[in-house]
Design an enzyme around this catalytic site. Sequence first.
Site, PDB file in Angstrom:
ATOM      1  N   ARG A 192      56.810  69.078 -71.340  1.00  0.00           N
ATOM      2  CA  ARG A 192      55.829  68.380 -70.597  1.00  0.00           C
ATOM      3  C   ARG A 192      54.932  67.376 -71.374  1.00  0.00           C
ATOM      4  O   ARG A 192      54.519  66.666 -70.789  1.00  0.00           O
ATOM      5  CB  ARG A 192      54.960  69.505 -69.994  1.00  0.00           C
ATOM      6  CG  ARG A 192      53.671  69.188 -69.312  1.00  0.00           C
ATOM      7  CD  ARG A 192      52.975  70.268 -68.336  1.00  0.00           C
ATOM      8  NE  ARG A 192      52.915  71.386 -68.710  1.00  0.00           N
ATOM      9  CZ  ARG A 192      52.334  72.017 -69.667  1.00  0.00           C
ATOM     10  NH1 ARG A 192      51.714  71.614 -70.357  1.00  0.00           N
ATOM     11  NH2 ARG A 192      52.697  73.267 -69.951  1.00  0.00           N
ATOM     12  N   LYS A 221      60.378  51.876 -56.363  1.00  0.00           N
ATOM     13  CA  LYS A 221      60.650  50.846 -55.542  1.00  0.00           C
ATOM     14  C   LYS A 221      61.503  49.922 -56.473  1.00  0.00           C
ATOM     15  O   LYS A 221      62.753  50.365 -56.722  1.00  0.00           O
ATOM     16  CB  LYS A 221      59.415  50.057 -55.053  1.00  0.00           C
ATOM     17  CG  LYS A 221      58.459  50.963 -54.575  1.00  0.00           C
ATOM     18  CD  LYS A 221      58.918  51.681 -53.371  1.00  0.00           C
ATOM     19  CE  LYS A 221      57.583  52.564 -53.022  1.00  0.00           C
ATOM     20  NZ  LYS A 221      58.092  53.690 -52.008  1.00  0.00           N
ATOM     21  N   TYR A 229      48.509  50.332 -49.850  1.00  0.00           N
ATOM     22  CA  TYR A 229      49.535  51.380 -49.165  1.00  0.00           C
ATOM     23  C   TYR A 229      48.770  52.374 -48.795  1.00  0.00           C
ATOM     24  O   TYR A 229      47.776  52.872 -49.498  1.00  0.00           O
ATOM     25  CB  TYR A 229      50.460  51.803 -50.577  1.00  0.00           C
ATOM     26  CG  TYR A 229      51.239  52.975 -50.163  1.00  0.00           C
ATOM     27  CD1 TYR A 229      52.018  53.267 -48.961  1.00  0.00           C
ATOM     28  CD2 TYR A 229      50.943  54.204 -50.992  1.00  0.00           C
ATOM     29  CE1 TYR A 229      52.648  54.439 -48.622  1.00  0.00           C
ATOM     30  CE2 TYR A 229      51.705  55.317 -50.628  1.00  0.00           C
ATOM     31  CZ  TYR A 229      52.413  55.497 -49.721  1.00  0.00           C
ATOM     32  OH  TYR A 229      52.858  56.714 -49.331  1.00  0.00           O
ATOM     33  N   ASP A 234      48.037  47.072 -58.822  1.00  0.00           N
ATOM     34  CA  ASP A 234      49.414  47.714 -58.388  1.00  0.00           C
ATOM     35  C   ASP A 234      50.388  46.636 -58.361  1.00  0.00           C
ATOM     36  O   ASP A 234      50.372  45.851 -57.511  1.00  0.00           O
ATOM     37  CB  ASP A 234      49.188  48.498 -57.021  1.00  0.00           C
ATOM     38  CG  ASP A 234      50.292  49.139 -56.473  1.00  0.00           C
ATOM     39  OD1 ASP A 234      51.516  48.630 -57.047  1.00  0.00           O
ATOM     40  OD2 ASP A 234      50.335  50.237 -56.022  1.00  0.00           O
TER      41      ASP A 234
HETATM   42  C1  LIG Z   1      52.465  49.524 -53.284  1.00  0.00           C
HETATM   43  C2  LIG Z   1      52.621  50.855 -53.459  1.00  0.00           C
HETATM   44  N1  LIG Z   1      52.191  51.455 -54.313  1.00  0.00           N
HETATM   45  C3  LIG Z   1      52.060  52.861 -54.550  1.00  0.00           C
HETATM   46  C4  LIG Z   1      52.969  53.727 -53.628  1.00  0.00           C
HETATM   47  C5  LIG Z   1      53.355  54.994 -54.002  1.00  0.00           C
HETATM   48  O1  LIG Z   1      54.367  55.465 -54.521  1.00  0.00           O
HETATM   49  P1  LIG Z   1      55.436  56.715 -54.289  1.00  0.00           P
HETATM   50  O2  LIG Z   1      56.060  56.757 -53.036  1.00  0.00           O
HETATM   51  O3  LIG Z   1      56.411  56.542 -55.553  1.00  0.00           O
HETATM   52  O4  LIG Z   1      54.491  57.696 -54.638  1.00  0.00           O
HETATM   53  C6  LIG Z   1      53.825  53.086 -52.771  1.00  0.00           C
HETATM   54  C7  LIG Z   1      54.708  53.863 -51.803  1.00  0.00           C
HETATM   55  O5  LIG Z   1      55.275  53.164 -51.029  1.00  0.00           O
HETATM   56  C8  LIG Z   1      53.607  51.726 -52.602  1.00  0.00           C
HETATM   57  O6  LIG Z   1      54.080  50.863 -51.586  1.00  0.00           O
END
Ligand SMILES: Cc1ncc(COP(=O)(O)O)c(C=O)c1O
Length: 385
Positions: free
Chosen positions: A52, A201, A104, A176
């Site tokens: 961990r 992604k 998101y 992000d």
């Molecule tokens: C721009 C963006 N940030 C964060 C996330 C969250 O990621 P995760 O689905 O891996 O938890 C997403 C999910 O679609 C996203 O599109």
Amino acid sequence: MKSDKKPGFSTISIHAGQEPDPSTGAVTVPIFATSTYVQQELGKNKGYEYARVSNPTRTRLENNLAALEGGVASRVFASGMAAITAMCTMLRAGDHIICSHNVYGGVPRLFNQILAHYGLEFSYVDTTDAGAVEKAIRRNTKFAYVETPTNPLMAVSDIAAIARVCHRRDVELVVDNTFMSPYFQRPLALGADMVVHSTTKFLNGHSDGLGGVIICTTAEQAEKLAFVQKSTGAILSPFECWLVLRGVKTLAVRMEQHDKNGRAVAAFLNQHRKVEKVYYPGLPGHAQHELAKRQMSGFGSMINLETGSLKNAKRMLAKVRICSLGESLGGVETLISHPATMTHAALGEKGRKAIGITDGLVRISVGIEDVDDILDDLDQALDNI
Ligand SMILES: Cc1ncc(COP(=O)(O)O)c(C=O)c1O
């Protein structure tokens, strides 16, 4: 090659943290499937005590992603949302976060429905206007959290301008960078203090594992986040670390093809008689096209189109064959989705209306299939409207 020449992006993605295994010479980083490590004697070990806390596959991935974004270190988590949660645990009750109003949908769900109960405060602003970020800063503001381009409407925020505004008031800027990947956008070089990705992604790129990362610019951030990994435990498994390491090796070639296909699909949709509007930063009509050209070195493959109504969206989505109807994005296959009922359902009708997500909006993550096949598929699906 001169020895002082900095390696290029693909060289870094293939080699940083991915040195051949010292014990066997294996070219590919091994998956260290172990929960613990034998210690030589009390207080003496080889740098690893319990999985961990740390794992060699994870260390390699963290070094690789830090190098790609130009940070000092990175910390990986079980998903993008786990990474964003970890970021928030760096704060205390009473602290305030400014967040892009169009992000998101899982992010405001986490902020409003979970973290607000622990005393964190949130404001949502249109971060395409750096002045709006400045106005929203309070005495207790610690982070500005900016997604650019945004999911799903592809609004682009000026990272350098927001960083200047934040730094004047001692606020850290977190970006992000999921939609662009470090191949097309480098937020740390523009002044951001941390970068977040859902590695699920483009970084993984093959739709076969979840993951999240925070890339740091200071040793203090990295130390705090290592403590969060150890204490809260939502770390990325060795196998999923390995999948991301495998994925990033081809990031540059995949992103080039995503971008090429993305531009072709956006141009096609933009002139299609059944499409009312297209959201893609590469189109000259996009509200922040000039900024996108300056800030990003490509436009990527995330596109939204307005079909006019829920009925039209349903009819189109019922007909796609090459494009797969599903959540997520950034994989080699073209994925198509309906933000209002899928990724942004948690915002509620009022919340979606406030930021311009309509029932007729359809999101496409353009894959790297032969682009003519994607265009033919979209054309026949749009014919069903
Ligand atoms: C721009 C963006 N940030 C964060 C996330 C969250 O990621 P995760 O689905 O891996 O938890 C997403 C999910 O679609 C996203 O599109």
